[in-house]
Design an enzyme around this catalytic site. Sequence first.
Site, PDB file in Angstrom:
ATOM      1  N   ASN A   1       0.847  -1.197   0.000  1.00 11.54           N
ATOM      2  CA  ASN A   1       0.000   0.000   0.000  1.00 11.54           C
ATOM      3  C   ASN A   1       0.881   1.245   0.000  1.00 11.54           C
ATOM      4  O   ASN A   1       2.108   1.146  -0.009  1.00 11.54           O
ATOM      5  CB  ASN A   1      -0.971  -0.029   1.181  1.00 11.54           C
ATOM      6  CG  ASN A   1      -0.232  -0.062   2.496  1.00 11.54           C
ATOM      7  OD1 ASN A   1       0.415   0.905   2.887  1.00 11.54           O
ATOM      8  ND2 ASN A   1      -0.293  -1.191   3.189  1.00 11.54           N
ATOM      9  N   ARG A   2       0.274   2.392   0.054  1.00 10.31           N
ATOM     10  CA  ARG A   2       1.000   3.639  -0.174  1.00 10.31           C
ATOM     11  C   ARG A   2       1.626   4.260   1.074  1.00 10.31           C
ATOM     12  O   ARG A   2       2.140   5.366   1.012  1.00 10.31           O
ATOM     13  CB  ARG A   2       0.062   4.674  -0.789  1.00 10.31           C
ATOM     14  CG  ARG A   2      -0.366   4.357  -2.186  1.00 10.31           C
ATOM     15  CD  ARG A   2      -1.257   5.475  -2.697  1.00 10.31           C
ATOM     16  NE  ARG A   2      -1.815   5.166  -3.995  1.00 10.31           N
ATOM     17  CZ  ARG A   2      -1.156   5.339  -5.132  1.00 10.31           C
ATOM     18  NH1 ARG A   2       0.070   5.803  -5.124  1.00 10.31           N
ATOM     19  NH2 ARG A   2      -1.728   5.031  -6.277  1.00 10.31           N
TER      20      ARG A   2
END
Length: 403
Positions: free
Chosen positions: A214-215
């Site tokens: 994820n970011r």
Amino acid sequence: MMSLLTGRRILLGVTGGIAAYKAVYLTREIVRAGGEVRVLMSAAAKKFVAPLTFSTLTGHPVLDEMFPDPAPVDPVHLLPGQWGDIFVIAPATADFIGKVANGLANDIPSAAAMAFRGPILLAPAMNPRMWNNSAVQDNVARLRLRGLHFIGPERGDMGGVHEQAGIGRMSEPAAIFDRIEELLYPDKCWMNRRVVVTAGATCEPFDPVRFISNRSSGKMGDAVARQARLMGAEVFLIRTNSAIGEPPSGVEIIKVDTAAEMADAVKALFPTADLLIMVAAVADWRAKTASAGKIKKHTGILTLELEPTEDILLWAGKNRQEQVIVGFALETDDHIVNARRKLEDKNVDIIALNDPTSADSVFGGDSIRLTILKTYCEPLELPAMSKREAAARLLSEAYGYLK
Ligand SMILES: Cc1cc2nc3c(=O)[nH]c(=O)nc-3n(C[C@H](O)[C@H](O)[C@H](O)COP(=O)(O)O)c2cc1C
């Protein structure tokens, strides 16, 4: 950006070792952060770096002569050790350490060490054989007993081509900078407490070269760890390898990749912790079976079967004794309702709600806009602030739950 060193006065002593060049970087970082620096140099230090470098960076003349000729009209200005919130000596030579341990004051840096009344921080740097010499070790022990602070030396390559590796290398300027902030930070409410922080995005492999992630950048977790350290805690930072930038100094770092590794690390540290802050973005799913070899490129659709990972916050809520627990929630819809449900379902004290769609809270940025949820309390909506300031707020809120 406002730093803790903005407006603070740092007296910097530079003595004669090859690491004197690193004092230049340290000076630059402090000045960039808005701190005021005055530099004192030994005669030997001037063999390594010119005073002009420091006077140009600081905007003030370097004090390096005890008996300048002609003598100044107002010798009070020459009195070292009368100015500054902290006196840092970087690098500190074996010779300087020996002088201060024995009360000698025959040059500007050593006289300043004798006269200075605030915290003194030494960053020794020397050949490993010198550092291990019992005379040096005795001197260091005596100075520690008198309340002087030390950072390093570290293990690693020495500056010169002929030097052997070992303990003696000066700590990096960034670590010295962090330590100065720590020594000047007034609120030590987490002193003698153990704080466990998680940071970064976990990576869940589905073959040897590919993963689901994820970011999350890890910046907020790093800020919490750094701030807990400033506030006096012993900090354990469980940090994913994907987190960006340099990790904070002065904290113990446990490197992990996957949610399962993070769960193991939390479980090992949680029983003796006073506070757990789960900032990391732990993957909710992972591949049910990861392929041993690289999956061949298909022309058609690849279907991956995902299974849930362990909910670490839930585990902590179930297994807690006296620990304070703070979780982070990242919600894009029904923020408050979902975050409050998380608070109750997981039996934690605080949920810090982060909305990544808000312009002030973008992934990887330096600022964040948090809403703090606590049981029986109205949500506390904080304005956008630096991640460090948000970390300080969160740690102060968490302090209220300490038994
Ligand atoms: C090339 C060179 C590198 C040196 N590096 C160090 C060092 O890293 N640490 C140290 O304690 N002394 C080092 N020395 C020895 C010191 O410069 C020497 O002890 C000097 O008297 C220290 O003076 P000061 O403490 O007043 O600066 C070095 C000497 C030379 C010639």
